[in-house]
Design a protein around this motif. Structure first.
Motif, mmCIF file in Angstrom:
data_model
loop_
_atom_site.group_PDB
_atom_site.id
_atom_site.type_symbol
_atom_site.label_atom_id
_atom_site.label_comp_id
_atom_site.label_asym_id
_atom_site.label_seq_id
_atom_site.Cartn_x
_atom_site.Cartn_y
_atom_site.Cartn_z
ATOM 1 N N TYR A 295 0.807 -1.228 0.000
ATOM 2 C CA TYR A 295 0.000 0.000 0.000
ATOM 3 C C TYR A 295 0.838 1.275 0.000
ATOM 4 N N SER A 296 2.015 1.232 0.583
ATOM 5 C CA SER A 296 2.862 2.424 0.599
ATOM 6 C C SER A 296 3.341 2.781 -0.808
ATOM 7 N N ARG A 297 3.263 1.830 -1.735
ATOM 8 C CA ARG A 297 3.637 2.085 -3.131
ATOM 9 C C ARG A 297 2.409 2.375 -3.999
ATOM 10 N N PHE A 298 1.249 2.568 -3.386
ATOM 11 C CA PHE A 298 0.002 2.804 -4.123
ATOM 12 C C PHE A 298 0.177 3.989 -5.072
ATOM 13 N N PHE A 299 -0.123 3.786 -6.355
ATOM 14 C CA PHE A 299 0.065 4.819 -7.375
ATOM 15 C C PHE A 299 -0.847 6.018 -7.110
ATOM 16 N N ASN A 300 -0.282 7.192 -7.269
ATOM 17 C CA ASN A 300 -1.025 8.446 -7.136
ATOM 18 C C ASN A 300 -1.521 8.667 -5.708
ATOM 19 N N ARG A 301 -0.832 8.118 -4.776
ATOM 20 C CA ARG A 301 -1.213 8.194 -3.361
ATOM 21 C C ARG A 301 -1.327 9.631 -2.877
#
Length: 160
Positions: free
Chosen positions: A129-135
């Protein structure tokens, strides 16, 4: 001196083996969240005991976190994951809507729910989740995300 060298080599091999096992365990969970702009969704197939023909379902999964999704300076750790709904067509144009807020009245619906829940609750626990795109562009103050997946349930055929 030779003893220290041998111990060092053995220790290095042990660490490499342990790290390799951790890596191979993480490979068993499909990547279900977008981590870059060109992310392509996987075709998801799950064997299901209670069906005799393939059945397409739409699964909605909600994930709540300990921090704001948009705060890219923090690690996102899921605190609550649950299936919000499952939708499918059962031989008619009318769709069947299953929700976590209703009781499931028949064994077929319970089986569909359990089959999807058993997979998605584990898979979603291990997403990066920490790499979730466009976070960084998610709404400020938001601590949750909702994901929707098309899933093909296939008959769970046991070979003799």
């Amino acid at each position: 001196m030779k003893t220290r060298l041998i111990i060092f080599i053995l220790f290095t091999l042990l660490i490499a083996k342990v790290c390799g096992q951790v890596q191979s365990n993480s490979d068993q969970y499909p990547l279900l969240i977008p981590v870059n702009e060109s992310f392509q969704r996987l075709k998801i197939e799950i064997p299901c005991k209670c069906i005799t023909d393939s059945l397409e379902v739409v699964v909605s999964v909600n994930v709540h976190f300990d921090n704001e999704v948009s705060d890219t300076t923090t690690v996102l750790t899921p605190t609550k994951i649950y299936i919000g709904s499952i939708i499918y067509h059962k031989g008619t144009p009318e769709q069947v809507y299953l929700s976590n807020k209703q009781s499931l009245n028949n064994s077929f619906d319970r089986c569909i729910w359990k089959t999807c829940s058993d997979k998605f609750l584990v898979w979603m626990e291990y997403q990066p989740y920490s790499r979730f795109f466009n976070r960084e562009n998610q709404p400020k103050g938001g601590k949750g995300l909702c994901f929707t997946y098309k899933v093909m349930l296939t008959p769970d055929i046991k070979l003799p």
